[in-house]
Enzyme design. Structure first.
Site, PDB file in Angstrom:
ATOM      1  N   SER A 168       0.836  -1.199   0.000  1.00  0.00           N
ATOM      2  CA  SER A 168       0.000   0.000   0.000  1.00  0.00           C
ATOM      3  C   SER A 168       0.868   1.245   0.000  1.00  0.00           C
ATOM      4  O   SER A 168       0.373   2.341  -0.168  1.00  0.00           O
ATOM      5  CB  SER A 168      -0.923  -0.006   1.218  1.00  0.00           C
ATOM      6  OG  SER A 168      -0.163  -0.176   2.375  1.00  0.00           O
TER       7      SER A 168
ATOM      8  N   ASN B 172      -5.857   5.781  -0.490  1.00  0.00           N
ATOM      9  CA  ASN B 172      -5.122   6.270   0.682  1.00  0.00           C
ATOM     10  C   ASN B 172      -4.748   7.744   0.576  1.00  0.00           C
ATOM     11  O   ASN B 172      -4.632   8.433   1.583  1.00  0.00           O
ATOM     12  CB  ASN B 172      -3.871   5.427   0.934  1.00  0.00           C
ATOM     13  CG  ASN B 172      -4.217   4.175   1.730  1.00  0.00           C
ATOM     14  OD1 ASN B 172      -5.167   4.172   2.513  1.00  0.00           O
ATOM     15  ND2 ASN B 172      -3.467   3.110   1.517  1.00  0.00           N
TER      16      ASN B 172
END
Ligand code: COA
Length: 662
Positions: free
Chosen positions: A118, A192
Site C-alpha cells: 500500500s 489512501n
C-alpha cells in the site's frame, strides 16, 4: 487445477489466499514459520464458515480450505507452476525485493507477479526481477478484510504492460472484486491519498480548536454520509497504521504536514481500538464499541471544509492522468464506502466554493498542499462550477432560469429555486408576487419527480422578505384587507401542503409576511446576518398571514407573544436557539448549505417524503388518534409504490437505493 501463490500469511495474505481458494485455485500460502501458517488457516476456516452459514460459498468449507497449501519459508517452491503470485509480506522494500527475485527465478516465465503493497513503489519492486519479466510485475492492492471489501486497486509500475493490467483485472473479477486502474505508482494510489486528505483536514480542524473530534466525525457521518467519520475510522484501522502509511507516503514525496494530534497518539501508543484507546476510549483492547457521536454535534460544521482537500487531491489525480474520473469516484465509494465519490461531491458543493475553501485552508496553514489544483481554477475560469451550471467534473441537465416580474425561477437537477426578486423593496410581497408564486407552485407540482424533488425559496439582496408590501395597504377597506390576508394565508397553506419539501433560505431581513412565508416552509436555514421578527404591531396592526398561529406552534405561546407584542427583530442566532430556524450558517455559505441539504433530500423516496409531510402537518392539527389513523393510512399507501420495493431490496443487497417517486 489452476495455481496461485500468496506470499505472507498475515491479515491481508490469508484473506487473499482465501479468495483464490474460493475461486477454485490451488493456492500455495507462504510464511516464515509454521505457527503463522497454522493461525492463518484457522482464520480462513473461520471466515469460510461464516460465508457458508450465509450460503455465500458453493462448496463445503473443507473442500475450499484443502486447496490452500501451506509452505514454510520457500517462495521458490510455492511459485512453481503458478499463473499468478500475490505478495503480501511486511512493508519493507528489501524483504519485498527478495521475494520478487526469488519468484522470478522459479515461477513460469509468463506468471504475473503482483504486490499488495500500500505504500511502496511498484517500479522499484519490479527492478528486483529480470528485465524480460518486468512487464509482468504489477500492484494489486486489496482492502482490509480482503474477503469482504469489494475493491482492488490495480497499479501500473514503469514497466507494467497493458496486457498485464487486463489480465489482473480478469483475475480480480474471478475473485469477485471490482477494479480501478492507477496509471502511475504515486504514493498512496487513489484511496489512501484521498483518505489522508480527509484525515488531515479533520485532524487540523480539531488541532486548531475549531471543532471537537465528535463534531468533526458527526459532520462527516451525518452530513456527508461517510460511514465512520475520520477519527473513528483511524481508531478502527489502527493509528499506528495511519502513521506508518503517512510516513511512507511523506518520504516518497506526498505533500503533507503530519497533524500533531495523530503524531501524539502514535507516540503515546494510543493506537485506537487495538490498544483500547485512541481518539476515543473503548471497553477493552481489541473490543470495538461505537463511540458516542450525536447527530447534533456536527450541526455547526461546514462539511465541505473537511472535504475540499480531498477534492483537491482527486483533481490532481485526474489532471495528472493517474486515474479516470470514474475510477477515482469508484475507488472512494468502494474502498471507503462513501455514498458519493469526491468528484461527484465537488460538483454538488460547487467548484467555486471548493476553490474558495481551499484558499481559506492555504491562508490559514500556509501549506502548499492546499493550493487549489490548476484544474479546479481552470474549471472556475471556464464556468464549469458543477451541478448548478450543468457542467463540472460530470455533465448534468443544464440549469434553466427564467425571470418573472417579481421572481427568478431556476431549475437545477432535482431542485427548483424560487428567488424573491424585488431587492429595491427588500422583496416586499406585492399582489403581483403572490400571483407569480401561485403560478410557480402550480407549475412545480405538475412536474415529474425526475425533474424537481425539492423546492428552495430564498431572496436576492439584503432581505429574504421585509413583509407584505405596505404600500398596497394604503386606502384599502377592511374587506379588501380581509381578502388580502386570506389570500396570503391560502398561499402559505399551499406551501405547507405542497407534495415535496420546501426549504426557505433566509438570506437577510425576514419580517412580517416574510417570516410568515418562511414559517410555512418545511425547513428554515438562516444566514448569520438574517434578522427575524413580526413588526406589524409597530404599524398599528397584527400579523395577518398566519403569524399568530404558526409562530406559537413553532416556539411556544408566550415566546410568540413576546415577539408579536414587542415587534422586536431578533438575530438569526437567537432564532436558532428558539427553534424558529433549523440552522444558522455563515452568510457566504448559505447557498451551498441550501443546495447540499436539498440534494440530500432529493435522494430520499419522494412519495414517502410527501406522506411524512402530510402526516406531520395535518396530523398535528388533529386530535392525536386522528393523526395516528392518518399516519397508518399514509404508511399503508406507500406499500403500493415501487420505491418501497427498491428501498427494502437495496437494504438487503447492501446497495444504495435509487428512488424514482413511483
Ligand atoms: N413594504 C413596502 N416597502 C418596503 C417594505 C415593505 N414591507 N419594507 C421595506 N420597504 C422599502 C422601503 O420603503 C425602502 O423604500 P425606498 O427606498 O423607496 O424608501 C426600501 O424598501 C428599503 O428599505 P429601508 O427602510 O430604506 O431599509 P433599511 O435598511 O433602512 O431598513 C427595514 C430595513 C427592514 C428595517 C425596514 O425597511 C423596515 O422596517 N421595513 C418594514 C418591515 C415591516 O414592518 N414589515 C411588515 C409589513 S406588514
Amino acid at each position: 487445477m489452476p495455481k496461485a501463490a500468496v506470499i505472507g500469511a498475515g491479515t491481508m495474505g490469508h484473506g487473499i489466499a482465501e479468495l483464490f481458494a474460493i475461486a477454485g485455485y490451488e493456492v500455495a500460502l507462504v510464511d516464515v514459520a509454521e505457527e503463522y501458517l497454522k493461525r492463518a488457516l484457522q482464520n480462513v476456516e473461520w471466515s469460510l464458515k461464516k460465508f457458508a452459514e450465509k450460503g455465500q460459498v458453493k462448496e463445503d468449507v473443507q473442500t475450499i480450505l484443502s486447496r490452500i497449501k501451506p509452505v514454510v519459508n520457500d517462495v521458490c517452491r510455492a511459485v512453481e507452476g503458478v499463473e499468478i503470485m500475490v505478495e503480501a509480506v511486511v512493508e519493507d522494500i528489501e524483504v519485498k525485493k527478495k521475494v520478487f527475485s526469488e519468484a522470478d527465478r522459479c515461477a513460469p516465465p509468463n506468471a504475473i507477479l503482483a504486490t499488495n503493497t500500500s505504500s511502496l513503489p511498484i517500479t522499484e519492486i519490479s527492478e528486483a526481477v529480470k528485465p524480460e519479466r518486468r512487464h509482468l510485475v504489477i500492484g494489486m492492492h486489496f482492502f482490509n478484510p480482503p474477503p469482504l471489501m469489494p475493491l482492488v486497486e490495480i497499479i501500473k509500475g514503469k514497466y507494467t504492460s497493458d496486457e498485464t493490467v487486463k489480465k489482473v483485472a480478469e483475475y480480480a473479477a474471478r475473485l469477485g472484486k471490482q477494479t480501478v486502474v492507477v496509471n502511475k505508482d504515486v504514493p498512496g494510489f487513489i484511496v489512501n491519498r484521498i483518505l489522508a486528505r480527509v484525515n488531515e483536514a479533520a485532524c487540523w480542524m480539531a488541532a486548531r480548536g475549531e471543532a471537537t473530534i465528535q463534531e468533526v466525525d458527526s459532520a462527516l457521518i451525518y452530513k456527508a454520509g461517510i460511514p465512520m467519520g475520520a477519527f473513528i475510522l483511524m481508531d478502527f484501522t489502527g493509528i499506528d497504521v495511519v502513521c506508518f502509511i503517512g510516513d511512507a507516503m511523506l518520504k516518497r514525496g506526498f505533500k503533507s504536514h503530519p497533524c500533531p494530534l495523530i503524531v501524539e497518539k502514535c507516540q503515546q501508543k494510543k493506537f485506537g481500538v487495538k490498544s483500547g484507546e485512541g481518539f476515543y476510549k473503548y471497553p477493552a483492547p481489541g473490543k470495538f464499541q461505537w463511540p458516542e457521536v450525536p447527530k447534533s454535534a456536527g450541526d455547526r460544521i461546514d462539511v465541505s471544509y473537511l472535504l475540499a482537500p480531498a477534492v483537491n487531491e482527486a483533481a490532481y489525480l485526474l489532471r495528472e492522468d493517474i486515474a479516470t474520473r470514474e475510477d477515482i469516484d469508484k475507488a472512494v465509494k468502494l474502498g471507503l464506502n462513501w455514498p458519493k465519490g469526491p468528484l461527484e461531491l465537488a460538483d454538488e458543493i460547487g467548484i467555486d466554493a471548493v476553490v474558495k475553501t481551499l484558499e481559506e485552508w492555504r491562508q490559514k496553514t500556509g501549506y502548499e498542499e492546499y493550493e487549489p489544483d490548476p484544474l479546479l481554477r481552470e474549471m472556475v475560469a471556464s464556468g464549469k462550477l458543477g451541478k448548478k451550471t450543468g457542467e463540472g467534473f460530470y455533465t448534468y441537465v443544464k440549469a434553466e432560469e427564467k425571470k418573472l416580474e417579481t421572481l427568478i425561477v431556476r431549475y437545477e437537477p432535482g431542485i427548483a429555486w424560487i428567488i424573491l426578486n424585488r431587492p429595491e423593496r427588500l422583496n416586499a410581497i406585492s399582489p403581483k408576487m403572490v400571483e407569480e408564486l401561485w403560478k410557480v407552485l402550480d407549475e412545480i407540482e405538475q412536474l415529474d419527480y425526475d425533474k424537481v424533488r425539492v423546492v428552495i425559496i430564498t431572496g436576492t439582496g439584503r432581505a429574504f422578505s421585509a413583509g407584505a408590501d405596505v404600500t398596497a395597504f394604503m386606502g384599502a377597506t377592511p374587506i379588501t384587507i380581509f381578502k388580502t390576508s386570506r389570500k396570503l394565508q391560502i398561499l402559505f397553506e399551499r406551501i405547507e401542503s405542497l407534495d415535496r419539501p420546501v426549504i426557505c433560505g433566509l438570506n437577510g431581513y425576514t419580517l412580517g409576511g416574510g417570516l410568515e412565508l418562511a414559517m410555512s416552509c418545511d425547513f428554515r436555514i438562516a444566514a448569520e446576518t438574517a434578522e427575524l421578527g413580526q413588526p406589524e404591531i409597530n404599524l398599528g396592526f397584527i400579523p395577518g398571514a398566519g403569524g399568530t398561529q404558526r409562530l406559537p406552534r413553532l416556539i411556544g405561546r408566550d415566546r410568540a407573544k413576546e415577539l408579536i407584542f414587542t415587534g422586536d427583530r431578533i438575530p438569526a442566532r437567537e432564532a436558532e436557539r428558539l427553534g424558529l430556524v433549523n440552522k444558522m450558517v455563515p452568510a457566504d455559505k448559505l447557498e451551498q448549505e441550501l443546495r447540499s441539504f436539498a440534494n440530500k433530500l432529493a435522494e430520499k423516496p419522494p412519495l414517502a417524503l410527501a406522506m411524512a409531510k402530510y402526516a406531520i402537518n395535518f396530523g398535528l392539527e388533529a386530535p392525536q388518534w386522528i393523526g395516528m389513523m392518518l399516519e397508518a393510512a399514509q404508511f399503508g399507501i406507500l406499500f403500493s409504490t415501487e420505491d418501497v420495493i427498491e428501498g427494502v431490496s437495496s437494504f438487503l443487497q447492501k446497495k444504495k437505493p435509487q428512488f424514482k417517486g413511483r
